[in-house]
Design a protein around this motif. Structure first.
Motif, short mmCIF file in Angstrom:
data_model
loop_
_atom_site.label_atom_id
_atom_site.label_comp_id
_atom_site.label_asym_id
_atom_site.label_seq_id
_atom_site.Cartn_x
_atom_site.Cartn_y
_atom_site.Cartn_z
N ILE A 179 -4.10 25.92 18.73
CA ILE A 179 -3.92 24.76 18.35
C ILE A 179 -4.99 24.09 17.32
O ILE A 179 -4.30 23.21 16.60
N THR A 181 -6.84 25.26 15.78
CA THR A 181 -6.89 26.16 14.41
C THR A 181 -5.46 25.25 12.77
O THR A 181 -5.77 25.31 11.82
N ILE A 182 -4.05 25.28 13.61
CA ILE A 182 -2.96 25.17 13.78
C ILE A 182 -4.24 23.35 12.70
O ILE A 182 -3.33 23.30 11.43
N TYR A 185 -4.66 22.32 9.06
CA TYR A 185 -4.19 22.35 7.93
C TYR A 185 -2.66 22.39 8.04
O TYR A 185 -1.55 21.89 7.33
N ALA A 186 -2.81 21.28 9.03
CA ALA A 186 -1.36 20.43 9.14
C ALA A 186 -2.00 18.82 9.48
O ALA A 186 -2.48 18.43 10.06
N LEU A 191 1.98 18.51 13.68
CA LEU A 191 1.27 19.24 14.52
C LEU A 191 1.93 18.71 15.86
O LEU A 191 2.24 19.61 16.38
N CYS A 262 -7.89 33.55 16.20
CA CYS A 262 -8.11 31.98 15.79
C CYS A 262 -9.49 31.41 15.85
O CYS A 262 -9.87 30.48 14.48
#
Length: 277
Positions: A179, A181-182, A185-186, A191, A262
């Motif tokens: 999460i 990692t996401i 970039y979000a 998210l 990740c």
């Protein structure tokens, strides 16, 4: 004539000074930052409700609505599925809360300010890992206590119980890495919405509700092998009895695989967020 010699204090040598990235300062600085993160989470009422109250309420509701039906189908109390499922759900929800808080620290410039201070570079990452472990342990105890009150029991001894308690920690840390990692970039809204949707689908199509053979045949392989089902099956076997090896190996493979994929992007994203201008 008596000569008096005054002892001069030697100036500190360069090698006596503790360097910024010395291992001697890593643990104390990690603990300081861990305390900061935990205090921040403790002051967020929404986060507390999301990772403690909601899983407990969901557990109670599921036991009232589905407990008897699951017992008739499986031959054992549905708590041996729903308690692990809600413990894992609390771990994932907490990881999402932590990632959203990290986005806020990035956008507010806190990560950048911490990066330029004379503190150990690794203390930021280490403190987040320690804070996640503490959070997962607290939420696990809260949900497990509710389950014990309703009748959940450990029937396989001390070592299986400790193994049961370790699964949410490993599972939560792996998903916290994913999460996070996401999150680099979000946007915050994307998210939260994406995690909520995926998390809900993963919970609904898992063995936390019903055995695999109660799902339509075309989706049974997905239900059986998705990470939440593997972890639930392993935790059920560790508490109630049954085959532990296969679901435990599958759970560990999921944990190691997610972390391996990740960890690089997470560390890269953390450094970039801390050094951007």
């Amino acid at each position: 004539m008596t000569l008096v010699y005054e002892e001069e204090t030697a100036p500190p040598q360069a090698h006596d000074r503790v360097q910024e990235n010395s291992a001697r300062v890593l643990i104390p600085q990690t603990l300081v930052q861990t305390r900061r993160i935990l205090l921040k989470w403790a002051r967020d009422l929404t986060a507390i409700i999301m990772v403690t109250a909601l899983p407990v309420m969901f557990l109670v509701t599921m036991n009232i609505v589905l407990g008897h039906a699951v017992s008739q189908v499986t031959g054992y109390s549905g708590l041996y599925n729903t308690v692990p499922m809600n413990v894992l759900a609390a771990a994932v929800n907490g990881a999402a809360v932590g990632a959203i808080g990290l986005i806020g620290e990035r956008d507010d410039g806190l990560l950048r300010r911490l990066w330029v201070l004379p503190i150990h570079r690794a203390s930021g990452i280490c403190s987040r890992i320690v804070a996640e472990i503490v959070r997962i342990m607290i939420t696990t105890v809260v949900v497990l206590t509710a389950g014990l009150i309703m009748g959940f029991r450990f029937k396989q001894g001390i070592l299986p119980t400790l193994a049961w308690l370790s699964i949410p920690v490993l599972f939560g840390l792996a998903f916290a890495t994913l999460i996070t990692t996401i999150a680099w970039y979000a946007s915050k809204n994307f998210l939260l919405e994406a995690i909520t949707l995926v998390h809900l689908l993963a919970i609904l199509f898992s063995t936390g509700f019903l055995p695999v053979n109660q799902f339509p045949k075309w989706i049974q392989p997905v239900v059986a092998h998705q990470p939440i089902s593997c972890a639930i099956d392993a935790m059920r076997a560790l508490s109630l009895g049954g085959s532990v090896r296969t679901p435990m190996i599958a759970t560990l493979l999921w944990v190691v695989g997610i972390a391996a994929v990740c960890i690089g992007p997470t560390l890269s994203g953390y450094r970039r967020a801390s050094t951007r201008r």
